[in-house]
Scaffold this motif. Structure first.
Motif, mmCIF file in Angstrom:
data_model
loop_
_atom_site.group_PDB
_atom_site.id
_atom_site.type_symbol
_atom_site.label_atom_id
_atom_site.label_comp_id
_atom_site.label_asym_id
_atom_site.label_seq_id
_atom_site.Cartn_x
_atom_site.Cartn_y
_atom_site.Cartn_z
ATOM 1 N N GLN A 275 0.837 -1.204 0.000
ATOM 2 C CA GLN A 275 0.000 0.000 0.000
ATOM 3 C C GLN A 275 0.869 1.250 0.000
ATOM 4 O O GLN A 275 0.565 2.235 -0.661
ATOM 5 N N ALA A 276 1.990 1.172 0.718
ATOM 6 C CA ALA A 276 2.896 2.318 0.799
ATOM 7 C C ALA A 276 3.659 2.513 -0.505
ATOM 8 O O ALA A 276 3.991 3.633 -0.880
ATOM 9 N N ASP A 277 3.946 1.413 -1.207
ATOM 10 C CA ASP A 277 4.738 1.521 -2.434
ATOM 11 C C ASP A 277 4.220 0.544 -3.496
ATOM 12 O O ASP A 277 4.704 -0.587 -3.608
ATOM 13 N N PRO A 278 3.232 0.982 -4.303
ATOM 14 C CA PRO A 278 2.665 0.099 -5.328
ATOM 15 C C PRO A 278 3.706 -0.359 -6.359
ATOM 16 O O PRO A 278 3.468 -1.332 -7.089
ATOM 17 N N GLY A 279 4.867 0.287 -6.397
ATOM 18 C CA GLY A 279 5.940 -0.146 -7.284
ATOM 19 C C GLY A 279 6.443 -1.550 -6.941
ATOM 20 O O GLY A 279 7.107 -2.204 -7.753
ATOM 21 N N LEU A 280 6.116 -2.016 -5.723
ATOM 22 C CA LEU A 280 6.526 -3.366 -5.311
ATOM 23 C C LEU A 280 5.601 -4.446 -5.888
ATOM 24 O O LEU A 280 5.884 -5.641 -5.776
ATOM 25 N N LEU A 281 4.501 -4.012 -6.480
ATOM 26 C CA LEU A 281 3.471 -4.957 -6.900
ATOM 27 C C LEU A 281 3.940 -6.006 -7.923
ATOM 28 O O LEU A 281 3.682 -7.198 -7.737
ATOM 29 N N PRO A 282 4.636 -5.602 -9.004
ATOM 30 C CA PRO A 282 5.063 -6.641 -9.960
ATOM 31 C C PRO A 282 5.901 -7.748 -9.309
ATOM 32 O O PRO A 282 5.687 -8.937 -9.600
ATOM 33 N N GLY A 283 6.798 -7.385 -8.413
ATOM 34 C CA GLY A 283 7.609 -8.389 -7.719
ATOM 35 C C GLY A 283 6.753 -9.257 -6.809
ATOM 36 O O GLY A 283 6.958 -10.473 -6.698
ATOM 37 N N ALA A 284 5.780 -8.619 -6.150
ATOM 38 C CA ALA A 284 4.897 -9.351 -5.242
ATOM 39 C C ALA A 284 4.090 -10.391 -6.015
ATOM 40 O O ALA A 284 3.855 -11.509 -5.543
ATOM 41 N N ILE A 285 3.662 -10.025 -7.216
ATOM 42 C CA ILE A 285 2.873 -10.952 -8.032
ATOM 43 C C ILE A 285 3.700 -12.174 -8.405
ATOM 44 O O ILE A 285 3.211 -13.311 -8.338
ATOM 45 N N GLU A 286 4.966 -11.976 -8.759
ATOM 46 C CA GLU A 286 5.828 -13.125 -9.074
ATOM 47 C C GLU A 286 5.950 -14.041 -7.857
ATOM 48 O O GLU A 286 5.916 -15.267 -7.974
ATOM 49 N N GLU A 287 6.071 -13.419 -6.678
ATOM 50 C CA GLU A 287 6.206 -14.222 -5.454
ATOM 51 C C GLU A 287 4.913 -14.998 -5.154
ATOM 52 O O GLU A 287 4.954 -16.169 -4.762
ATOM 53 N N LEU A 288 3.773 -14.354 -5.367
ATOM 54 C CA LEU A 288 2.496 -15.050 -5.144
ATOM 55 C C LEU A 288 2.329 -16.191 -6.148
ATOM 56 O O LEU A 288 1.874 -17.283 -5.790
ATOM 57 N N LEU A 289 2.715 -15.946 -7.400
ATOM 58 C CA LEU A 289 2.647 -17.004 -8.412
ATOM 59 C C LEU A 289 3.529 -18.178 -8.007
ATOM 60 O O LEU A 289 3.168 -19.337 -8.145
ATOM 61 N N ARG A 290 4.717 -17.854 -7.482
ATOM 62 C CA ARG A 290 5.666 -18.893 -7.066
ATOM 63 C C ARG A 290 5.109 -19.706 -5.907
ATOM 64 O O ARG A 290 5.056 -20.943 -5.963
ATOM 65 N N VAL A 291 4.695 -19.011 -4.852
ATOM 66 C CA VAL A 291 4.248 -19.705 -3.645
ATOM 67 C C VAL A 291 3.082 -20.644 -3.950
ATOM 68 O O VAL A 291 3.057 -21.780 -3.506
#
Lengths: 411, 63
Positions: A275-291
């Motif tokens: 929420q503080a930094d939406p720029g982190l979103l693309p990386g977060a999506i890769e991590e969610l896909l991985r997990v």
């Protein structure tokens, strides 16, 4: 040491059974870690028919198998590791989907579709995807919580997106979502499965015929137009391709949306960082896909020649399951693989979309859909929270694509 | 660093164009094209990631 299927007599009873279940929605099946450590290319018996197949569990080996042109995706070949029961007579009549074709047929059909999914084309779809997501979130906010996020958002967003892309009327969605869900369910009888496929194919057959006469501004029409000169597919091939795209576009993204939201709600500090930094979103999506690596079903292969994987010889004609969920929890690539970490640098090396010539053609579209949905929810409903305990949630333990049936949320 | 590609192997996943857009693009057929054959060192990390993640192993880098 080299071993083969012939070296050790085996019966279905002596082998581990596949598929194996996840005991926790955020983890791989427990058996995978043990196999990766002790027996990374090992034998299992397919639950559906007791036949043996090779399980490949290390990241390196899964990439090797999926990148090897000496393995086939053709489900009609003897030895292909089926995950649900298809009677012989039905199998003989099955028209192969692109997913199950090999070169050169696969290459020819895939090349017709590649221009529809380039980085540039997907970028052009962003504003429309944002509109679709905003409309659904407006509707959620107007209805007020609690709502089931699966029916309110997770399923309609990819459904609307894939329908618009393919040129399938969304007003028919209740029907084909039901057929699509049926095709993903391991518990259905072959007759029920066949009926769902047949019903969807009859629907798409009419639609494709219509577009042959009156083309629109959509993927199926453009495919048909190009096919007039390229001639890589007949009418039934186009219907089969449309089914693959429609079903593939539904289940996978919808399940990832719901599971990803659940994961973020269960990790509030990582949600706050996003929420503080939406720029982190693309990386977060890769991590969610991985997990989550929601499907181990798309990477079944059969060896066409003897191949060596991790010191083990897989003989021509033997089935292989290259387990992307196991690869995505390989600790040699992803330290502490069970931990969700949206800052994880190596997350993009995951194989959740597969690898090799069959890697999901819609991967970049899925990424944009996920980014739009998560980004919009974090911005517009910052107080989102679960309206049920995790132990009350029902997960798709037996389905071809992992997910959660309902996700009650409120704000 | 010198970048080469094998367009006939390309499966159009578009990973390279997303990960290293200064160096890779996709043509009208969706297949890989190289924008800079000898990109600067500042682009090395992106290029190497694109090479590693290319599902058809169509990208190569020397030097």
């Amino acid at each position: 040491m080299t071993q083969s299927a012939d070296a050790t007599p085996e019966t279905g009873a002596s082998l581990p059974q596949f598929p194996m279940r996840r005991t926790c929605p955020f983890s791989e099946p427990r058996e995978y870690a043990e196999m990766r450590a002790n027996d990374p290319v090992s034998r299992a018996a397919l639950k559906v028919n007791g036949k043996p197949a090779w399980l490949v569990t290390r990241h390196e080996h899964v990439r090797q198998v999926l990148g090897d042109s000496r393995v086939s995706s053709n489900l009609k070949l003897p030895g292909y590791p089926h995950q649900f029961h298809i009677p012989e007579e039905m199998l003989a009549q099955v028209r192969l989907m692109m997913l199950n074709m090999d070169a050169p047929e696969h290459t020819a059909q895939r090349r017709m579709l590649i221009p529809e999914f380039t980085a540039r084309r997907i970028k052009e779809m962003r504003p429309r995807i944002q509109e679709i997501v905003d409309e659904r979130v407006d509707a959620m906010l107007a209805a007020g919580g609690p709502v089931d996020l699966v029916t309110a958002l997770a399923l309609p967003v990819p459904s609307l997106v894939i329908c618009e892309l393919l040129g399938v009327p969304y007003e028919d969605h209740a029907q084909f979502e039901q057929w699509s869900a049926a095709m993903m369910n391991h518990d259905l009888s072959p007759a029920e499965y066949g009926a769902a496929v047949q019903a969807l194919d009859m629907y798409l057959d009419k639609l494709v015929t219509l577009k042959e006469d009156e083309p629109g501004d959509d993927l199926i029409s453009r495919f048909l137009e190009k096919n007039r000169t390229e001639q890589v597919a007949d009418h039934v091939d186009v219907v089969t391709m449309a089914r693959l795209m429609l079903v593939g576009g539904h289940e996978t993204t919808a399940n990832m949306i719901a599971l990803g939201v659940l994961a973020l709600l269960q990790h509030p500090e990582q949600m706050a960082a996003l929420q503080a930094d939406p720029g982190l979103l693309p990386g977060a999506i890769e991590e969610l896909l991985r997990v989550f690596s929601i499907s181990d079903s798309g990477t079944a292969r059969v060896a066409l020649e003897d191949i060596e994987v991790g010191g083990v010889t897989i003989r021509a004609g033997e089935g292989i399951l290259a387990l992307n969920n196991a690869a995505d929890h390989d600790e040699s690539v992803f330290p502490e693989p069970g931990r969700l970490d949206i800052h994880r640098k190596e997350a993009r090396s995951h194989l959740a979309f597969g690898y090799g010539v069959h890697q999901c053609i819609g991967a970049n579209l899925a990424r944009v859909e996920l980014e739009t949905v998560y980004g919009t929810l974090l911005r517009r409903i910052p107080g989102l929270r679960l309206a049920a305990g995790q132990d009350e949630l029902r997960f798709k333990d037996d389905a071809m694509v992992y997910g959660v049936y309902e996700l009650p949320v409120t704000w | 660093m010198r970048v080469t590609t094998e367009q006939d192997r390309c499966v159009g996943s578009g990973q390279c164009a997303m990960l290293s857009p200064e160096v890779f693009d996709q043509d009208d057929a969706g297949l890989v094209v190289v924008l800079q054959q000898e990109p600067g060192e500042d682009l090395r990390a992106g290029v190497l990631q694109a090479v590693d993640l290319c599902p058809s192993r169509s990208l190569h880098v020397e030097g």
